[in-house]
Scaffold this motif. Structure first.
Motif, short mmCIF file in Angstrom:
data_model
loop_
_atom_site.label_atom_id
_atom_site.label_comp_id
_atom_site.label_asym_id
_atom_site.label_seq_id
_atom_site.Cartn_x
_atom_site.Cartn_y
_atom_site.Cartn_z
N SER A 58 32.81 66.88 -9.36
CA SER A 58 31.72 67.92 -9.04
C SER A 58 30.39 66.97 -8.45
O SER A 58 29.88 67.30 -7.40
CB SER A 58 31.25 68.82 -9.89
N PHE A 59 30.30 65.94 -9.13
CA PHE A 59 29.04 65.20 -8.81
C PHE A 59 29.25 64.55 -7.27
O PHE A 59 28.33 64.31 -6.62
CB PHE A 59 28.82 63.89 -9.88
N MET A 88 33.48 73.91 -4.89
CA MET A 88 32.52 73.15 -4.08
C MET A 88 32.65 73.44 -2.66
O MET A 88 33.93 73.70 -2.18
CB MET A 88 33.05 71.49 -4.57
N SER A 89 31.79 73.43 -2.04
CA SER A 89 31.75 73.51 -0.45
C SER A 89 31.09 72.58 -0.11
O SER A 89 30.17 71.85 -0.62
CB SER A 89 31.01 74.95 -0.10
N LEU A 90 31.51 72.03 1.14
CA LEU A 90 30.65 70.72 1.92
C LEU A 90 29.92 71.60 3.29
O LEU A 90 30.55 71.40 4.21
CB LEU A 90 31.70 69.96 2.08
N VAL A 122 38.40 72.81 -4.13
CA VAL A 122 38.15 74.28 -3.95
C VAL A 122 38.46 74.94 -5.11
O VAL A 122 37.36 75.87 -5.54
CB VAL A 122 39.54 74.74 -3.23
N GLU A 123 39.08 74.16 -6.29
CA GLU A 123 39.18 75.03 -7.49
C GLU A 123 38.04 74.86 -8.35
O GLU A 123 37.62 75.44 -9.23
CB GLU A 123 40.49 74.25 -8.39
N ALA A 136 45.37 66.60 -2.91
CA ALA A 136 45.00 66.88 -4.20
C ALA A 136 43.41 67.01 -4.32
O ALA A 136 42.96 67.71 -5.14
CB ALA A 136 45.49 65.55 -5.10
N VAL A 137 42.88 66.12 -3.51
CA VAL A 137 41.29 66.32 -3.54
C VAL A 137 40.85 67.51 -2.94
O VAL A 137 39.89 68.29 -3.65
CB VAL A 137 40.59 65.11 -2.79
#
Length: 122
Positions: free
Chosen positions: A57-58, A95-97, A91-92, A85-86
């Protein structure tokens, strides 16, 4: 201390991450990239994360912050080379970019940067 190389190519900055990231390295990349954007006035940043097996998450938040900083400095950001996998992990984790475009590889990412800069892709 470790550093990630930032290369300038045709008005864009290229960042290739080939080592696992730790918090200090992410912060140093953010600072270095901000300074390079100021010095070069690049119109885009391409970040290749194909070397990353894990994005916590960081790191995910830091990539989003890098894109936000670039946007404020009038540069688009494209993230390339994300492993399935990343993507699933991001998504799990919810996180949104925001503000970050993605592409499968560097070639397609460069096309997106050229489009964002209003240039014809080479």
């Amino acid at each position: 201390m470790d550093r990630i190389a930032i290369l300038k190519l045709n008005g864009f900055l290229l960042v290739t991450i080939q080592v696992e990231m730790h918090d200090q390295l992410v912060l140093r990349l953010q600072d270095d990239l901000t300074q390079m954007l100021e010095r070069t006035r690049a119109s885009g940043v391409l970040i290749d994360i194909s070397g990353l097996d894990i994005v916590d998450s960081f790191i995910g938040r830091s990539l989003a912050q890098i894109a936000a900083i670039a946007r404020v400095m009038n540069a688009a950001t494209v993230l390339v080379g994300m492993k399935p996998a990343v993507a699933i992990t991001m998504v799990e984790l919810g996180m949104s970019l925001a503000g970050v475009r993605t592409a499968v590889n560097v070639d397609k990412g460069m096309v997106l940067l050229h489009e964002a800069a209003g240039l014809e892709a080479r």
